[in-house]
Design a protein around this motif. Structure first.
Motif, PDB file in Angstrom:
ATOM      1  N   LEU A   1     -13.094   6.037  -6.421  1.00 18.25           N
ATOM      2  CA  LEU A   1     -11.956   5.417  -7.066  1.00 18.25           C
ATOM      3  C   LEU A   1     -11.992   4.449  -8.250  1.00 18.25           C
ATOM      4  O   LEU A   1     -11.262   3.873  -8.837  1.00 18.25           O
TER       5      LEU A   1
ATOM      6  N   ALA B   1     -12.795  -2.992  -0.915  1.00 23.99           N
ATOM      7  CA  ALA B   1     -12.438  -3.702   0.529  1.00 23.99           C
ATOM      8  C   ALA B   1     -13.401  -4.628   0.902  1.00 23.99           C
ATOM      9  O   ALA B   1     -14.638  -4.531   0.907  1.00 23.99           O
ATOM     10  N   CYS B   2     -12.724  -5.936   1.259  1.00 21.67           N
ATOM     11  CA  CYS B   2     -13.396  -6.872   1.495  1.00 21.67           C
ATOM     12  C   CYS B   2     -13.223  -7.170   2.979  1.00 21.67           C
ATOM     13  O   CYS B   2     -12.075  -7.570   3.643  1.00 21.67           O
ATOM     14  N   LEU B   3     -14.257  -7.079   3.918  1.00 24.23           N
ATOM     15  CA  LEU B   3     -14.029  -7.176   5.324  1.00 24.23           C
ATOM     16  C   LEU B   3     -14.544  -8.395   5.662  1.00 24.23           C
ATOM     17  O   LEU B   3     -15.177  -9.018   4.963  1.00 24.23           O
ATOM     18  N   PRO B   4     -14.273  -8.898   7.071  1.00 26.93           N
ATOM     19  CA  PRO B   4     -14.648 -10.156   7.477  1.00 26.93           C
ATOM     20  C   PRO B   4     -16.325 -10.555   7.310  1.00 26.93           C
ATOM     21  O   PRO B   4     -16.612 -11.758   7.036  1.00 26.93           O
ATOM     22  N   ASP B   5     -16.914  -9.372   7.342  1.00 29.20           N
ATOM     23  CA  ASP B   5     -18.437  -9.575   7.121  1.00 29.20           C
ATOM     24  C   ASP B   5     -19.234  -8.763   6.247  1.00 29.20           C
ATOM     25  O   ASP B   5     -20.450  -9.022   6.025  1.00 29.20           O
ATOM     26  N   ARG B   6     -18.360  -7.999   5.373  1.00 28.43           N
ATOM     27  CA  ARG B   6     -19.077  -7.279   4.415  1.00 28.43           C
ATOM     28  C   ARG B   6     -18.091  -6.571   3.423  1.00 28.43           C
ATOM     29  O   ARG B   6     -16.815  -6.806   3.548  1.00 28.43           O
TER      30      ARG B   6
ATOM     31  N   GLY C   1      -7.231  -0.811   5.481  1.00 24.83           N
ATOM     32  CA  GLY C   1      -8.221  -0.819   6.264  1.00 24.83           C
ATOM     33  C   GLY C   1      -8.777  -2.353   6.209  1.00 24.83           C
ATOM     34  O   GLY C   1      -9.056  -2.955   7.309  1.00 24.83           O
ATOM     35  N   GLN C   2      -8.731  -2.753   5.173  1.00 21.28           N
ATOM     36  CA  GLN C   2      -9.117  -4.353   4.794  1.00 21.28           C
ATOM     37  C   GLN C   2      -8.254  -5.134   5.423  1.00 21.28           C
ATOM     38  O   GLN C   2      -8.391  -6.310   6.302  1.00 21.28           O
TER      39      GLN C   2
ATOM     40  N   ARG D   1     -11.298   7.898   3.475  1.00 20.58           N
ATOM     41  CA  ARG D   1     -11.947   6.267   3.065  1.00 20.58           C
ATOM     42  C   ARG D   1     -11.498   5.258   3.980  1.00 20.58           C
ATOM     43  O   ARG D   1     -11.966   4.257   4.309  1.00 20.58           O
TER      44      ARG D   1
ATOM     45  N   SER E   1     -16.852   0.620   9.116  1.00 16.37           N
ATOM     46  CA  SER E   1     -17.611  -0.581   8.717  1.00 16.37           C
ATOM     47  C   SER E   1     -17.081  -1.854   9.322  1.00 16.37           C
ATOM     48  O   SER E   1     -18.152  -2.700   9.573  1.00 16.37           O
ATOM     49  N   ALA E   2     -15.989  -1.907   9.511  1.00 16.62           N
ATOM     50  CA  ALA E   2     -15.354  -3.281  10.141  1.00 16.62           C
ATOM     51  C   ALA E   2     -15.518  -3.164  11.768  1.00 16.62           C
ATOM     52  O   ALA E   2     -15.166  -4.120  12.308  1.00 16.62           O
TER      53      ALA E   2
ATOM     54  N   ASN F   1       0.999  -1.115   0.094  1.00 20.05           N
ATOM     55  CA  ASN F   1       0.045  -0.257  -0.102  1.00 20.05           C
ATOM     56  C   ASN F   1       0.922   1.135  -0.001  1.00 20.05           C
ATOM     57  O   ASN F   1       0.437   2.451  -0.516  1.00 20.05           O
TER      58      ASN F   1
ATOM     59  N   GLN G   1      -3.463   4.706  -5.736  1.00 22.52           N
ATOM     60  CA  GLN G   1      -4.510   5.107  -4.926  1.00 22.52           C
ATOM     61  C   GLN G   1      -5.247   4.252  -4.068  1.00 22.52           C
ATOM     62  O   GLN G   1      -4.970   2.935  -4.430  1.00 22.52           O
ATOM     63  N   GLY G   2      -6.156   4.627  -3.329  1.00 19.91           N
ATOM     64  CA  GLY G   2      -6.816   3.420  -2.390  1.00 19.91           C
ATOM     65  C   GLY G   2      -5.947   2.982  -1.201  1.00 19.91           C
ATOM     66  O   GLY G   2      -6.206   1.629  -0.966  1.00 19.91           O
ATOM     67  N   ALA G   3      -4.868   3.324  -0.878  1.00 17.73           N
ATOM     68  CA  ALA G   3      -4.062   2.612   0.110  1.00 17.73           C
ATOM     69  C   ALA G   3      -4.973   2.530   1.329  1.00 17.73           C
ATOM     70  O   ALA G   3      -4.748   1.596   2.082  1.00 17.73           O
TER      71      ALA G   3
ATOM     72  N   VAL H   1     -13.736   2.544   6.021  1.00 13.80           N
ATOM     73  CA  VAL H   1     -13.539   1.095   6.058  1.00 13.80           C
ATOM     74  C   VAL H   1     -13.466   0.609   7.339  1.00 13.80           C
ATOM     75  O   VAL H   1     -14.124  -0.281   7.861  1.00 13.80           O
TER      76      VAL H   1
ATOM     77  N   ALA I   1       1.189   2.409  -3.275  1.00 11.54           N
ATOM     78  CA  ALA I   1      -0.199   2.366  -4.206  1.00 11.54           C
ATOM     79  C   ALA I   1      -0.541   3.585  -4.695  1.00 11.54           C
ATOM     80  O   ALA I   1      -0.054   4.461  -4.329  1.00 11.54           O
TER      81      ALA I   1
ATOM     82  N   ILE J   1      -7.778   2.328   1.705  1.00 10.07           N
ATOM     83  CA  ILE J   1      -9.086   1.241   1.857  1.00 10.07           C
ATOM     84  C   ILE J   1      -8.366  -0.220   2.306  1.00 10.07           C
ATOM     85  O   ILE J   1      -8.841  -0.859   2.926  1.00 10.07           O
ATOM     86  N   GLN J   2      -7.267  -0.544   1.326  1.00  8.47           N
ATOM     87  CA  GLN J   2      -6.637  -1.451   1.448  1.00  8.47           C
ATOM     88  C   GLN J   2      -6.183  -2.030   2.670  1.00  8.47           C
ATOM     89  O   GLN J   2      -6.166  -3.078   3.248  1.00  8.47           O
TER      90      GLN J   2
ATOM     91  N   VAL K   1     -17.164  -3.362   0.926  1.00 13.24           N
ATOM     92  CA  VAL K   1     -17.269  -1.812   1.205  1.00 13.24           C
ATOM     93  C   VAL K   1     -16.582  -1.239  -0.069  1.00 13.24           C
ATOM     94  O   VAL K   1     -15.524  -1.736  -0.549  1.00 13.24           O
TER      95      VAL K   1
ATOM     96  N   ALA L   1      -8.552  -5.283   9.224  1.00  9.10           N
ATOM     97  CA  ALA L   1      -9.700  -5.989   9.778  1.00  9.10           C
ATOM     98  C   ALA L   1      -9.481  -7.431   9.676  1.00  9.10           C
ATOM     99  O   ALA L   1      -9.825  -8.129  10.514  1.00  9.10           O
ATOM    100  N   GLY L   2      -8.510  -7.586   8.707  1.00 11.85           N
ATOM    101  CA  GLY L   2      -8.182  -9.362   8.336  1.00 11.85           C
ATOM    102  C   GLY L   2      -7.268  -9.731   9.614  1.00 11.85           C
ATOM    103  O   GLY L   2      -7.349 -11.100   9.756  1.00 11.85           O
TER     104      GLY L   2
ATOM    105  N   PHE M   1      -7.444  -0.793  -8.682  1.00 14.05           N
ATOM    106  CA  PHE M   1      -7.834   0.552  -8.107  1.00 14.05           C
ATOM    107  C   PHE M   1      -7.999   0.859  -6.755  1.00 14.05           C
ATOM    108  O   PHE M   1      -8.306   1.777  -6.198  1.00 14.05           O
ATOM    109  N   ASN M   2      -7.766  -0.453  -6.102  1.00  7.74           N
ATOM    110  CA  ASN M   2      -8.225  -0.357  -4.578  1.00  7.74           C
ATOM    111  C   ASN M   2      -9.443   0.352  -4.332  1.00  7.74           C
ATOM    112  O   ASN M   2      -9.402   0.896  -3.325  1.00  7.74           O
TER     113      ASN M   2
END
Lengths: 120, 284
Positions: free
Chosen positions: B98, B86-91, A56-57, A75, A82-83, A44, A49-51, A79, A47, A53-54, B93, A60-61, B82-83
């Motif tokens: 972007l 985002a795949c979170l454990p339950d959803r 955050g993912q 962003r 949301s998590a 990231n 763009q979108g660093a 994320v 990256a 978001i990734q 986003v 969360a992981g 393009f990032n």
């Protein structure tokens, strides 16, 4: 509980990295026994763009319940929110100091992004 | 024939050349499509004065997830270049702003949980010129929504809107990145408009590199040619680039421009200048 501290190195003596999405490392810290695993965020860092978001993912992981970092963009904030991950801002210093402040409850939880994104 | 008018630097006279050519060729009876691809700051319409006959919204596809079907496998996030996912454990986003609308996430979703919806990025305007003695000049241009980063899909929509004609003229945005490339790609010829200053030369060199990377034939127009220095001429000679037109720093052109008039409209001698420019392009 497990938290992530953004850092410029792989252990608690490293400085807190002020960036979230483009932090050098994510330190996954168990607040009970202070055990640390470092997760490289090089992908990231570079990256286009979108660093946020990734990042955050990825956080969360890792199963973190909270993030301690210097700044968070819109962003990444979205994320993490949301998590269900709480975000705390640290002013600087080492990851160890940030961990102590977190445990003492002296870090402020943020309810919104404190930096604009690259596209805003 | 498709002629793109570009430049590295802004404010060199792209629109002056594009509207001058469009006006002159249309007055000579040719069917002309003028495509103003500077969707962030379109302004050819100020000179061409079209009677608007069509305004339509332009969107880009963005994915939506059916949470019932989604298994959180993460493939959508993995394939996104393009990032934006985002795949979170339950959803899952999605960051719409972007997303480039490539459709990879929809295509690869193993359980067909993703569909596409349209996100508005601006409008496409079309109209016929109301200039005296001109009845075969059609203008198409885009207006990008303020704050929108995705200019390329709107530029492509402007390009696609061109109707059947004898000559297509593309007024490109300044710069050398994606919007310019979307505007000039597929043209038969690129005219690079510059001014004889260090700033003009520097950005001309960048623009020449871009056009050569696209492997398109090119030539230069030097605007306000009677001011500045001779470095642009030296550069063009060394690089074997033809200078097809030199427009002097003529106060009467500036006056016409300041009133929203095309130079060739009020100064008939410039009609011959633009006619010669067109013939020069055709013969090179």
């Amino acid at each position: 509980m497990k938290i992530v501290i953004t850092a410029d190195g792989t252990d608690l003596d490293a400085q807190v990295d002020p960036r979230f999405g483009r932090a050098r490392y994510f330190l996954l810290v168990d607040t009970e026994d202070e055990s640390v695993t470092a997760h490289d965020n090089k992908q990231n860092l570079n990256a286009a763009q979108g660093a946020g978001i990734q990042a955050g993912q990825n956080v969360a992981g890792l199963g973190a319940e909270a993030v301690v970092t210097g700044n968070v963009g819109p962003r990444a904030f979205g994320v993490l929110q949301s998590a269900g991950i709480k975000i705390y801002l640290a002013g600087g210093g080492t990851a160890r100091e940030a961990l102590e402040q977190f445990k003492a409850g002296s870090l402020q939880e943020v309810g919104a992004a404190n930096k604009p994104g690259h596209w805003m | 024939m498709i002629i793109a008018i570009a430049s590295g630097k802004g404010g060199t006279g792209k629109t002056t050349v594009a509207t001058g050519l469009a006006y002159t060729l249309a007055r000579d009876g040719r069917r002309v499509e003028l495509l103003d691809c500077d969707v962030e700051e379109p302004n050819a319409h100020l000179f061409v004065r079209p009677q608007s006959d069509c305004t339509e919204p332009v969107g880009v596809p963005v994915p939506r997830v059916d949470a019932e079907k989604c298994t959180n496998c993460g493939l959508c996030s993995e394939v996104c270049q393009f990032n934006a996912v985002a795949c979170l454990p339950d959803r899952v986003v999605i960051a719409d702003e972007l997303c480039h609308g490539c459709g990879a996430c929809v295509h690869f979703c193993p359980v067909q949980a993703m569909t596409e919806t349209d996100r508005n990025i601006g409008v496409l305007e079309s109209g016929r010129s109301t200039l005296d003695g001109v009845n075969k000049l059609h203008l198409r241009y885009g207006r990008l929504r303020i704050g929108e980063a995705m200019a390329v899909p709107l530029i492509r929509a402007v390009r696609r809107a061109a109707g059947p004609c004898d000559v297509t003229l593309i007024d490109a945005p300044p710069g050398t990145s994606c919007p310019v490339i979307a505007a000039v790609k597929g043209a038969d010829f690129v005219l690079l408009v510059t001014e004889p200053t260090p700033f003009g030369l520097n950005d001309l060199q960048l623009a020449v590199e871009m056009v050569r990377a696209l492997e398109l034939p090119l030539a230069v127009v030097v605007n306000r040619s009677t001011v500045g220095d001779r470095a642009v001429w030296d550069y063009c000679r060394n690089e074997n680039i033809d200078i097809l037109l030199e427009i002097p720093d003529d106060r009467r052109i500036a006056e016409a421009y300041s009133r929203g008039l095309i130079a060739a409209e009020v100064l008939p001698q410039y009609a011959q200048t633009f006619r010669d420019l067109y013939l020069g392009i055709r013969d090179s």
